[in-house]
Design an enzyme around this catalytic site. Structure first.
Site, PDB file in Angstrom:
ATOM      1  N   GLN A 179       1.393  -1.039   0.076  1.00 22.40           N
ATOM      2  CA  GLN A 179       0.065  -0.457  -0.147  1.00 22.40           C
ATOM      3  C   GLN A 179       0.978   1.097   0.137  1.00 22.40           C
ATOM      4  O   GLN A 179       0.950   2.152  -0.991  1.00 22.40           O
ATOM      5  CB  GLN A 179      -0.704   0.218   1.083  1.00 22.40           C
ATOM      6  CG  GLN A 179      -2.054   1.039   1.488  1.00 22.40           C
ATOM      7  CD  GLN A 179      -2.922   0.727   0.102  1.00 22.40           C
ATOM      8  OE1 GLN A 179      -3.185  -0.069  -0.259  1.00 22.40           O
ATOM      9  NE2 GLN A 179      -4.014   2.397  -0.674  1.00 22.40           N
ATOM     10  N   SER A 215      -6.035   1.659   4.531  1.00 22.86           N
ATOM     11  CA  SER A 215      -7.165   0.816   3.567  1.00 22.86           C
ATOM     12  C   SER A 215      -7.170  -0.553   3.877  1.00 22.86           C
ATOM     13  O   SER A 215      -6.730  -1.224   4.635  1.00 22.86           O
ATOM     14  CB  SER A 215      -5.912   0.418   2.196  1.00 22.86           C
ATOM     15  OG  SER A 215      -6.879  -0.501   1.741  1.00 22.86           O
ATOM     16  N   GLU A 267     -16.003   4.608  -6.060  1.00 24.02           N
ATOM     17  CA  GLU A 267     -16.086   2.776  -6.639  1.00 24.02           C
ATOM     18  C   GLU A 267     -15.748   2.405  -6.832  1.00 24.02           C
ATOM     19  O   GLU A 267     -16.356   1.508  -5.744  1.00 24.02           O
ATOM     20  CB  GLU A 267     -14.337   3.060  -5.339  1.00 24.02           C
ATOM     21  CG  GLU A 267     -12.944   3.964  -5.408  1.00 24.02           C
ATOM     22  CD  GLU A 267     -11.536   3.408  -4.382  1.00 24.02           C
ATOM     23  OE1 GLU A 267     -12.192   2.257  -3.780  1.00 24.02           O
ATOM     24  OE2 GLU A 267     -10.856   3.866  -4.053  1.00 24.02           O
ATOM     25  N   TRP A 269     -16.212  -0.465  -8.318  1.00 25.96           N
ATOM     26  CA  TRP A 269     -14.774  -1.594  -8.730  1.00 25.96           C
ATOM     27  C   TRP A 269     -14.967  -2.182  -7.149  1.00 25.96           C
ATOM     28  O   TRP A 269     -14.603  -3.390  -6.776  1.00 25.96           O
ATOM     29  CB  TRP A 269     -14.214  -2.025  -9.080  1.00 25.96           C
ATOM     30  CG  TRP A 269     -12.957  -0.596  -8.443  1.00 25.96           C
ATOM     31  CD1 TRP A 269     -12.192  -1.021  -7.612  1.00 25.96           C
ATOM     32  CD2 TRP A 269     -12.689   1.290  -8.869  1.00 25.96           C
ATOM     33  NE1 TRP A 269     -11.194   0.094  -7.176  1.00 25.96           N
ATOM     34  CE2 TRP A 269     -11.191   1.343  -8.065  1.00 25.96           C
ATOM     35  CE3 TRP A 269     -13.422   1.468  -9.925  1.00 25.96           C
ATOM     36  CZ2 TRP A 269     -11.739   2.744  -7.959  1.00 25.96           C
ATOM     37  CZ3 TRP A 269     -13.140   3.028  -9.284  1.00 25.96           C
ATOM     38  CH2 TRP A 269     -12.141   4.159  -8.953  1.00 25.96           C
TER      39      TRP A 269
HETATM   40 ZN   LIG Z   1     -10.213  -1.090  -3.415  1.00 27.10          ZN
END
Ligand SMILES: [Zn+2]
Length: 303
Positions: A179, A215, A267, A269
């Site tokens: 990340q 994240s 987002e 996705w």
């Molecule tokens: Zn993602």
């Protein structure tokens, strides 16, 4: 002598009358006092000073005021403890509300966002399993998820395939270092393409690629499906997910109309596992995860 007797008799009668008047006054005084005490007791009961259910009198330990203001304190605690309860006599959350509050601590509702990070140690301790190859892009970063959600993810991919729709992971579990690389690359790109200085570039990059530690991919509970382009929303795969993801416990985590709350761009996705029950509830309530966690914490109060 007769006059004297009459005077004595008259004096006795007056004395009797005075005595009767004094007794009457005393009785009135006692009656008034009893009525006064009963009235006070009635007022205290009606404002809930005595917790009749638990046979206790509230203590003053949480009050900042001196004693004598117990009435206002007790009315406050009586109404604020029970959020949205239909049971007015209840002095705490219901069993159902307690169950909702307890859900917040479950692994599948672990919240990670720009304001709530996870440690490097936690990230490396996630127990991962490998996704069946046909449901990944083949890239190393697309292969692993928390072992507890491999099954629902693969079941979802299979159900989609049965409907003629292909779903594959293009990004799944991410280590801290991975990340970090993604984030740094994005900062450089913001500088290069938009001419931003370091600080502005970091700020901008953070809305697109999560700062390391923040994240959801660190949890192994999030997966990017098929592509990381907004145009994904025009695909059959996206439409299939909109309809069916919740049946497998997944939510589209970063909705377009929730960006102010999630602090992450739209987002289409990115899918996050929260369990079937919660995925469906969030959909029905129209809440993003941050809103939903608050909702559970409050025992089911909609803001
Ligand atoms: Zn993602």
């Amino acid at each position: 002598m007769q006059d004297f007797d009459r005077n004595v008799a008259a004096e006795r009668r007056r004395e009797e009358r005075r005595k009767r008047a004094r007794r009457k006054n005393l009785i009135i005084l006692v009656e008034t006092f009893i009525i006064f005490v009963l009235t006070i007791a009635l007022i205290l009961v009606s404002i809930g000073y005595f917790d009749l259910k638990n046979n206790t009198v509230p203590s003053d330990d949480t009050t900042s005021d001196v004693s004598g203001t117990a009435s206002s304190d007790s009315t406050q605690s009586g109404s604020s403890d029970v959020a949205n309860s239909s049971d007015a006599a209840s002095s705490g959350p219901t069993d159902e509300q307690l169950a909702m509050m307890a859900e917040v601590d479950k692994w599948y509702l672990k919240l990670v966002n720009p304001d709530k990070s996870v440690s490097k140690d936690f990230i490396s301790s996630v127990e991962r399993s490998t996704i069946r190859e046909k449901y990944t892009s083949g890239a190393e970063s697309s292969k692993y998820l928390d072992k507890r959600i491999i099954e629902p993810f693969e079941q979802m991919c299979k159900a989609a395939a049965d409907d003629g729709v292909t779903l594959i992971s293009v990004s799944a579990y991410r280590s801290y270092n991975y990340q970090n690389t993604l984030y740094k690359n994005r900062v450089e790109r913001c500088k290069r393409e938009e001419g931003l200085d370091d600080e502005a570039a970091k700020k901008k990059a953070a809305t697109i690629v999560a700062v390391p530690g923040t994240s959801e991919h660190h949890l192994g509970l999030a997966v990017d499906i098929n592509s990381v382009e907004t145009s994904f929303e025009n695909t059959a795969a996206f439409r299939w997910l909109q309809k069916h993801a919740a049946d497998y416990g997944f939510i589209m985590r970063y909705a377009e109309d929730k960006q102010a709350i999630t602090k992450i761009i739209y987002e289409p996705w990115h899918y996050r596992y929260v369990g079937v029950e919660h995925a469906k509830a969030m959909g029905e309530l129209g809440m993003c995860m941050e809103e939903y966690i608050d909702y559970l914490k409050s025992g089911g109060v909609k803001k």
